[in-house]
Design an enzyme around this catalytic site. Structure first.
Site, PDB file in Angstrom:
ATOM      1  CB  CYS A 254      -0.995  -0.033   1.260  1.00 19.90           C
ATOM      2  SG  CYS A 254      -2.268   1.183   0.678  1.00 19.90           S
TER       3      CYS A 254
ATOM      4  CG  ASP B 105      -5.802   2.449   7.529  1.00 17.26           C
ATOM      5  OD1 ASP B 105      -4.771   1.814   7.023  1.00 17.26           O
ATOM      6  OD2 ASP B 105      -6.141   3.716   6.857  1.00 17.26           O
TER       7      ASP B 105
HETATM    8  C1  RUB Z   1      -4.076   3.430   3.103  1.00 18.21           C
HETATM    9  C2  RUB Z   1      -3.184   2.573   3.969  1.00 18.21           C
HETATM   10  C3  RUB Z   1      -2.146   2.892   4.822  1.00 18.21           C
HETATM   11  C4  RUB Z   1      -2.583   3.749   6.093  1.00 18.21           C
HETATM   12  C5  RUB Z   1      -1.208   4.150   6.874  1.00 18.21           C
HETATM   13  O1  RUB Z   1      -5.378   3.050   2.812  1.00 18.21           O
HETATM   14  O2  RUB Z   1      -3.731   1.264   4.335  1.00 18.21           O
HETATM   15  O3  RUB Z   1      -1.137   1.992   4.919  1.00 18.21           O
HETATM   16  O4  RUB Z   1      -3.644   4.542   6.021  1.00 18.21           O
HETATM   17  O5  RUB Z   1      -0.888   5.464   6.066  1.00 18.21           O
HETATM   18  P1  RUB Z   1      -6.289   3.876   1.763  1.00 18.21           P
HETATM   19  P2  RUB Z   1      -0.169   6.689   6.591  1.00 18.21           P
HETATM   20  O6  RUB Z   1      -5.513   4.175   0.611  1.00 18.21           O
HETATM   21  O7  RUB Z   1      -7.501   3.087   1.574  1.00 18.21           O
HETATM   22  O8  RUB Z   1      -6.622   5.166   2.656  1.00 18.21           O
HETATM   23  O9  RUB Z   1       1.119   6.256   7.104  1.00 18.21           O
HETATM   24  O10 RUB Z   1       0.094   7.581   5.309  1.00 18.21           O
HETATM   25  O11 RUB Z   1      -1.075   7.321   7.599  1.00 18.21           O
END
Ligand code: RUB
Length: 302
Positions: free
Chosen positions: A124, A192
């Site tokens: 991701c 998340d």
């Molecule tokens: C994004 C996702 C990321 C986390 C952490 O999912 O799963 O790994 O949100 O991101 P989506 P960060 O694309 O569905 O929002 O470290 O940038 O907070």
């Protein structure tokens, strides 16, 4: 000025995504609402409560959204003498500043603790984990393996961002992760929501990456700010998993009369995770709650 409705739509349509970014986007909208207000405290309170409800309804899984909003609106529950508007502006600015600063701290700390030369895999697009990888590359030199992340292909963002910072990148489909895992030295992903027992909820597919890492004895790390911890969730099963439109996976006309699932997050059990790296230090998953400060004080404002 960012309106609440605009911010909510940006988050719903994933123009703004990633747990940290979407929390900041929501808090910016609340801040702008307070900034533009010139009526009574009572009226501002009603507007902020309505706005918070609208923003909270956008995406259900990332607790960063709820924690960010609660932190920015903590003055609603206090008995302070200062005007509500000024208190909300201060609280919102403090959240925005500390959440941006946390990513830099986690990147440094993570690179020091987890980083070593070799091959690192991520799934991701997470600001925290790309930060750790980029910093590790500056210090030791690494190659990043980035999984595609079906159905929205967030892996493309990660691949471009890492390449832009000079990291050599290999991009692969999600189902090739297990095939390359034998050549990987460490895995790092974002989060998340993290339950109090250390279960980690992140982009769907993360638990398969963790399973594969465990099978190959590759250390699996999570890089996440403390406001990703959901104090109300005892285990990962208490976190609601967002289901999005099945058309993100396949158009109905291409698979008529077939039920298509689109859960967009999954839960990785705490026992698969070596360490969670936060801006307050790194901990074993079961100890993550110890890295949090005291919870928000909920006193009613007069
Ligand atoms: C994004 C996702 C990321 C986390 C952490 O999912 O799963 O790994 O949100 O991101 P989506 P960060 O694309 O569905 O929002 O470290 O940038 O907070």
């Amino acid at each position: 000025m960012l309106s609440v409705e605009q911010a909510a739509r940006d988050i719903e349509t994933m123009q703004v995504r990633g747990a940290g970014r979407l929390a900041r986007h929501a808090v910016r909208a609340l801040r702008d609402l307070a900034q533009a207000h010139d009526g009574s405290d009572a009226r501002l309170r009603r507007q902020l409560e309505r706005a918070a409800a609208r923003l909270l309804a956008t995406r259900p899984t990332a607790v960063s959204l709820r924690n960010g909003i609660e932190e920015a609106l903590a003055p609603l529950g206090r008995n302070g003498d200062a005007p509500l508007r000024a208190e909300v502006l201060t609280a919102a600015d403090a959240f925005l500043a500390r959440s941006i600063e946390a990513v830099g701290v986690i990147s440094d700390l993570g690179a020091g603790l987890l980083g070593k030369s070799g091959n690192v895999l991520t799934h991701c697009n997470s600001a925290c984990s790309t930060g750790v990888i980029a910093r590790a590359h500056q210090r030791y030199g690494v190659r990043a393996f980035v999984s595609e992340t079906r159905p929205r292909h967030q892996g493309r963002l990660t691949a471009r961002q890492l390449r832009g910072q000079g990291v050599p990148v290999t991009y692969l489909v999600d189902s090739a992760v297990n095939m390359v895992m034998g050549d990987i030295d460490w895995v790092v992903v974002g989060a998340d929501s993290i339950a109090r027992n250390g279960d980690v909820v992140n982009k769907v597919g993360t638990s398969m990456v963790a399973l594969s890492a465990r099978e190959h004895r590759v250390p699996f790390y999570v890089a996440a700010e403390t406001y990703k911890v959901d104090r109300r969730a005892r285990t990962g099963k208490d976190v609601r998993i967002e289901e999005r439109d099945p058309r993100e996976v396949v158009e109905a006309r291409d698979l008529p009369r077939i039920h298509v699932m689109n859960p967009v997050f999954d839960m990785t059990p705490a026992r698969f995770v070596r360490r969670i790296v936060t801006e307050n230090g790194a901990a074993r998953p079961a100890d993550v709650a110890r890295l949090l400060g005291p919870g928000p004080v909920r006193r009613r404002r007069r």
